[in-house]
Design a protein around this motif. Structure first.
Motif, PDB file in Angstrom:
ATOM      1  N   MET A   1       0.818  -1.119   0.034  1.00 46.05           N
ATOM      2  CA  MET A   1      -0.069   0.018   0.013  1.00 46.05           C
ATOM      3  C   MET A   1       0.852   1.162  -0.012  1.00 46.05           C
ATOM      4  SD  MET A   1      -3.130   0.669   2.608  1.00 46.05           S
ATOM      5  CE  MET A   1      -2.064   1.645   4.180  1.00 46.05           C
ATOM      6  N   ASP A   2       0.615   2.299  -0.787  1.00 48.91           N
ATOM      7  CA  ASP A   2       1.402   3.357  -0.832  1.00 48.91           C
ATOM      8  C   ASP A   2       0.508   4.287   0.133  1.00 48.91           C
ATOM      9  OD1 ASP A   2       2.612   5.798  -1.284  1.00 48.91           O
ATOM     10  OD2 ASP A   2       2.031   6.023  -3.485  1.00 48.91           O
ATOM     11  N   PRO A   3       1.280   4.895   1.267  1.00 45.42           N
ATOM     12  CA  PRO A   3       0.435   5.645   2.236  1.00 45.42           C
ATOM     13  C   PRO A   3       0.043   6.965   1.483  1.00 45.42           C
ATOM     14  CG  PRO A   3       2.393   4.706   3.223  1.00 45.42           C
ATOM     15  CD  PRO A   3       2.586   4.406   1.863  1.00 45.42           C
ATOM     16  N   SER A   4       1.020   7.513   0.595  1.00 45.51           N
ATOM     17  CA  SER A   4       0.760   8.734  -0.132  1.00 45.51           C
ATOM     18  C   SER A   4      -0.291   8.777  -0.771  1.00 45.51           C
ATOM     19  CB  SER A   4       1.936   9.341  -0.771  1.00 45.51           C
ATOM     20  OG  SER A   4       2.309   8.326  -1.788  1.00 45.51           O
ATOM     21  N   ALA A   5      -0.812   7.733  -1.124  1.00 46.16           N
ATOM     22  CA  ALA A   5      -2.065   7.314  -2.045  1.00 46.16           C
ATOM     23  C   ALA A   5      -3.603   7.313  -1.334  1.00 46.16           C
ATOM     24  CB  ALA A   5      -1.992   6.441  -3.037  1.00 46.16           C
ATOM     25  N   CYS A   6      -3.182   7.372  -0.051  1.00 47.87           N
ATOM     26  CA  CYS A   6      -4.313   7.264   0.784  1.00 47.87           C
ATOM     27  C   CYS A   6      -5.018   8.553   1.518  1.00 47.87           C
ATOM     28  CB  CYS A   6      -4.108   6.215   1.988  1.00 47.87           C
ATOM     29  SG  CYS A   6      -3.395   4.487   1.401  1.00 47.87           S
ATOM     30  N   LYS A   7      -6.134   8.632   1.736  1.00 49.68           N
ATOM     31  CA  LYS A   7      -6.945   9.676   2.487  1.00 49.68           C
ATOM     32  C   LYS A   7      -6.507   9.524   3.759  1.00 49.68           C
ATOM     33  CE  LYS A   7     -11.152  11.909   2.516  1.00 49.68           C
ATOM     34  NZ  LYS A   7     -12.581  11.465   2.998  1.00 49.68           N
ATOM     35  N   PRO A   8      -6.027  10.382   4.689  1.00 51.11           N
ATOM     36  CA  PRO A   8      -5.683  10.546   6.006  1.00 51.11           C
ATOM     37  C   PRO A   8      -7.312  10.179   6.718  1.00 51.11           C
ATOM     38  CG  PRO A   8      -4.646  12.345   5.126  1.00 51.11           C
ATOM     39  CD  PRO A   8      -5.583  11.809   3.893  1.00 51.11           C
ATOM     40  N   THR A   9      -6.900   9.366   7.705  1.00 55.49           N
ATOM     41  CA  THR A   9      -8.127   8.901   8.266  1.00 55.49           C
ATOM     42  C   THR A   9      -8.132   9.261   9.922  1.00 55.49           C
ATOM     43  OG1 THR A   9      -8.834   7.277   6.789  1.00 55.49           O
ATOM     44  CG2 THR A   9     -10.211   7.463   8.677  1.00 55.49           C
ATOM     45  N   PRO A  10      -8.645  10.255  10.451  1.00 58.45           N
ATOM     46  CA  PRO A  10      -8.060  10.437  11.797  1.00 58.45           C
ATOM     47  C   PRO A  10      -8.906   9.393  12.897  1.00 58.45           C
ATOM     48  CG  PRO A  10      -9.534  12.336  10.946  1.00 58.45           C
ATOM     49  CD  PRO A  10      -9.419  11.388   9.969  1.00 58.45           C
ATOM     50  N   PHE A  11      -8.114   8.886  13.854  1.00 57.24           N
ATOM     51  CA  PHE A  11      -8.497   8.307  14.725  1.00 57.24           C
ATOM     52  C   PHE A  11      -8.288   8.511  16.189  1.00 57.24           C
ATOM     53  CE2 PHE A  11      -8.193   4.840  11.354  1.00 57.24           C
ATOM     54  CZ  PHE A  11      -9.282   4.011  11.429  1.00 57.24           C
ATOM     55  N   ASP A  12      -9.117   8.330  17.322  1.00 54.17           N
ATOM     56  CA  ASP A  12      -8.760   8.715  18.583  1.00 54.17           C
ATOM     57  C   ASP A  12      -8.610   7.284  19.290  1.00 54.17           C
ATOM     58  OD1 ASP A  12      -9.087  11.296  18.370  1.00 54.17           O
ATOM     59  OD2 ASP A  12     -11.129  11.174  18.762  1.00 54.17           O
ATOM     60  N   GLY A  13      -7.588   7.184  19.924  1.00 55.33           N
ATOM     61  CA  GLY A  13      -7.051   6.040  20.806  1.00 55.33           C
ATOM     62  C   GLY A  13      -6.168   6.646  22.013  1.00 55.33           C
ATOM     63  N   ALA A  19       3.380   0.148  13.383  1.00 58.37           N
ATOM     64  CA  ALA A  19       4.104  -1.076  12.514  1.00 58.37           C
ATOM     65  C   ALA A  19       3.996  -0.416  11.046  1.00 58.37           C
ATOM     66  CB  ALA A  19       3.077  -2.249  12.519  1.00 58.37           C
ATOM     67  N   ASP A  20       4.779   0.575  10.769  1.00 57.86           N
ATOM     68  CA  ASP A  20       4.500   1.304   9.703  1.00 57.86           C
ATOM     69  C   ASP A  20       5.940   1.366   8.804  1.00 57.86           C
ATOM     70  OD1 ASP A  20       5.653   2.836  11.723  1.00 57.86           O
ATOM     71  OD2 ASP A  20       4.977   4.776  10.827  1.00 57.86           O
ATOM     72  N   GLY A  21       6.857   0.436   9.093  1.00 58.99           N
ATOM     73  CA  GLY A  21       8.051  -0.047   8.347  1.00 58.99           C
ATOM     74  C   GLY A  21       9.056   0.749   8.631  1.00 58.99           C
ATOM     75  N   ALA A  22      10.349   0.468   7.938  1.00 61.86           N
ATOM     76  CA  ALA A  22      11.611   1.372   8.228  1.00 61.86           C
ATOM     77  C   ALA A  22      11.516   2.838   8.043  1.00 61.86           C
ATOM     78  CB  ALA A  22      12.646   0.527   7.208  1.00 61.86           C
ATOM     79  N   THR A  23      10.543   3.304   6.980  1.00 63.32           N
ATOM     80  CA  THR A  23      10.832   4.557   6.740  1.00 63.32           C
ATOM     81  C   THR A  23       9.573   5.235   7.276  1.00 63.32           C
ATOM     82  OG1 THR A  23       9.800   4.145   4.705  1.00 63.32           O
ATOM     83  CG2 THR A  23      11.957   4.569   4.630  1.00 63.32           C
ATOM     84  N   GLY A  24       8.775   4.633   8.404  1.00 68.28           N
ATOM     85  CA  GLY A  24       7.491   5.028   8.852  1.00 68.28           C
ATOM     86  C   GLY A  24       7.578   6.341   9.672  1.00 68.28           C
ATOM     87  N   ARG A  25       6.444   6.987   9.908  1.00 71.07           N
ATOM     88  CA  ARG A  25       6.524   8.293  10.617  1.00 71.07           C
ATOM     89  C   ARG A  25       6.610   8.106  12.028  1.00 71.07           C
ATOM     90  NH1 ARG A  25       4.182  12.053   7.231  1.00 71.07           N
ATOM     91  NH2 ARG A  25       5.102  12.253   5.085  1.00 71.07           N
ATOM     92  N   VAL A  26       6.074   7.078  12.534  1.00 72.13           N
ATOM     93  CA  VAL A  26       5.763   6.884  13.918  1.00 72.13           C
ATOM     94  C   VAL A  26       7.086   7.199  14.722  1.00 72.13           C
ATOM     95  CG1 VAL A  26       4.807   5.717  16.189  1.00 72.13           C
ATOM     96  CG2 VAL A  26       3.632   5.695  13.679  1.00 72.13           C
ATOM     97  N   LEU A  30       8.916  10.371  17.065  1.00 69.98           N
ATOM     98  CA  LEU A  30       8.979  10.180  18.520  1.00 69.98           C
ATOM     99  C   LEU A  30      10.413  10.805  18.644  1.00 69.98           C
ATOM    100  CD1 LEU A  30       7.342   6.821  19.531  1.00 69.98           C
ATOM    101  CD2 LEU A  30       6.513   9.101  20.215  1.00 69.98           C
ATOM    102  N   GLY A  31      11.137  10.931  17.738  1.00 70.30           N
ATOM    103  CA  GLY A  31      12.615  11.157  17.685  1.00 70.30           C
ATOM    104  C   GLY A  31      13.488  10.139  18.411  1.00 70.30           C
ATOM    105  N   ILE A  32      12.964   8.986  18.047  1.00 68.57           N
ATOM    106  CA  ILE A  32      13.894   7.498  18.491  1.00 68.57           C
ATOM    107  C   ILE A  32      14.701   7.332  17.085  1.00 68.57           C
ATOM    108  CG2 ILE A  32      13.577   5.289  18.866  1.00 68.57           C
ATOM    109  CD1 ILE A  32      10.885   5.794  20.101  1.00 68.57           C
ATOM    110  N   GLU A  33      16.180   7.210  17.648  1.00 70.76           N
ATOM    111  CA  GLU A  33      17.234   6.937  16.597  1.00 70.76           C
ATOM    112  C   GLU A  33      17.156   5.608  16.387  1.00 70.76           C
ATOM    113  OE1 GLU A  33      19.903   9.055  15.755  1.00 70.76           O
ATOM    114  OE2 GLU A  33      18.308  10.673  15.919  1.00 70.76           O
ATOM    115  N   MET A  34      17.644   4.910  15.193  1.00 71.99           N
ATOM    116  CA  MET A  34      17.679   3.687  14.757  1.00 71.99           C
ATOM    117  C   MET A  34      19.078   3.571  14.362  1.00 71.99           C
ATOM    118  SD  MET A  34      14.996   1.441  12.471  1.00 71.99           S
ATOM    119  CE  MET A  34      14.845  -0.275  12.416  1.00 71.99           C
TER     120      MET A  34
END
Ligand SMILES: Cc1cc2nc3c(=O)[nH]c(=O)nc-3n(C[C@H](O)[C@H](O)[C@H](O)COP(=O)(O)OP(=O)(O)OC[C@H]3O[C@@H](n4cnc5c(N)ncnc54)[C@H](O)[C@@H]3O)c2cc1C
Length: 240
Positions: A1-13, A19-26, A30-34
């Protein structure tokens, strides 16, 4: 799935599982180095539609071949075979993607001919060896490639990510039900330990010095107990 092709959907939780992969935003947000390193050598991946058992009749569905400090892995897939060759870091992409080069490289390991390449496709990929400095912050947990990356030898990285997801989500449910937040934090720490102490060293050893690894496997194959212990590790049973 290409995230840039998806419409953002807000969720509250109240909890976020990254689990968004090596280049994920999460992780990034959080500023966590790898930290870690990129492997200098590219890997060449070739998909053959031709059945490679035409050349070696007893080829096993998962086969590792070693010759002169080099290695080739073969995997039987639906509709063909996948070969992965680790190339010299000095091989240019243009050379690596040329059929004559691919044929010559594969012939180090297999008695194939140009006909094997009928309808074959090839690409190059590069791998890294990296583990996030932490895999949780507040109520955010990282899993899979978002938390650890390694080379493809042994087919462990996705499996390790599936183990992360299973362990962390079960533990999270327990923590919420029993009001024991420390349970899921300890579980996440354990998953990070597994990535550092088992996943990365295991996948790295076989790629860093393939001949030494091959000889060590050959040696232990004569010892049933050591063979069993090795199988336990190769199937990741001690990593769950
Ligand atoms: C050639 C090759 C062979 C491999 N072979 C094996 C093997 O045999 N065994 C094995 O265990 N591993 C193998 N691996 C490794 C395996 O592919 C990865 O470890 C695995 O895919 C990682 O899964 P993941 O879900 O963590 O991340 P990804 O597969 O990267 O999935 C992350 C997903 O999140 C989506 N995403 C990202 N950001 C957003 C967003 N903002 N919103 C919505 N969606 C988002 C992405 O689009 C993607 O679909 C191989 C890798 C390669 C390159």
């Amino acid at each position: 799935m290409d995230p840039s092709a998806c419409k953002p959907t807000p969720f509250d939780g109240s909890v976020l599982l990254g689990a968004d992969g090596a280049t994920g935003r999460v992780r990034e947000s959080l500023g966590i180095e790898m930290p870690g390193k990129d492997y200098a050598s590219p890997a060449l991946r070739i998909f053959f539609q031709r059945d490679l058992r035409h050349y070696v009749s007893d080829l096993a569905p998962v086969t590792y071949l070693f010759s002169g400090g080099r290695s080739c892995s073969l995997l039987q897939m639906a509709g063909g075979w996948r070969a992965i060759l680790r190339l010299s870091e000095h091989t240019s992409d243009d050379v690596a993607l040329a059929r004559p080069f691919q044929l010559a490289e594969l012939r180090r390991f297999l008695p194939i001919d140009a006909a094997a390449f009928e309808n074959a496709s090839a690409d190059l990929y590069r791998s890294s060896r990296r583990v996030a400095v932490r895999n949780h912050k507040g109520r955010v947990f990282l899993m899979g490639d978002a938390a650890h990356l390694t080379n493809t030898r042994g087919g462990m990285n996705m499996n390790c990510g599936i183990h992360d997801a299973d362990a962390i989500s079960r533990s999270l449910i327990y923590s919420l039900r029993e009001n024991q937040p420390g349970h899921v934090l300890a579980c996440a720490e354990e998953r990070l330990r597994v990535a550092h102490e088992c996943l990365v060293p295991r996948t790295d050893t076989s790629v860093a010095s393939p001949d030494a690894w091959f000889h060590s496997i050959r040696k232990l194959s004569t010892d049933p107990l050591k063979s069993l212990a090795y199988l336990h590790q190769a199937t990741m049973l001690d990593m769950v």
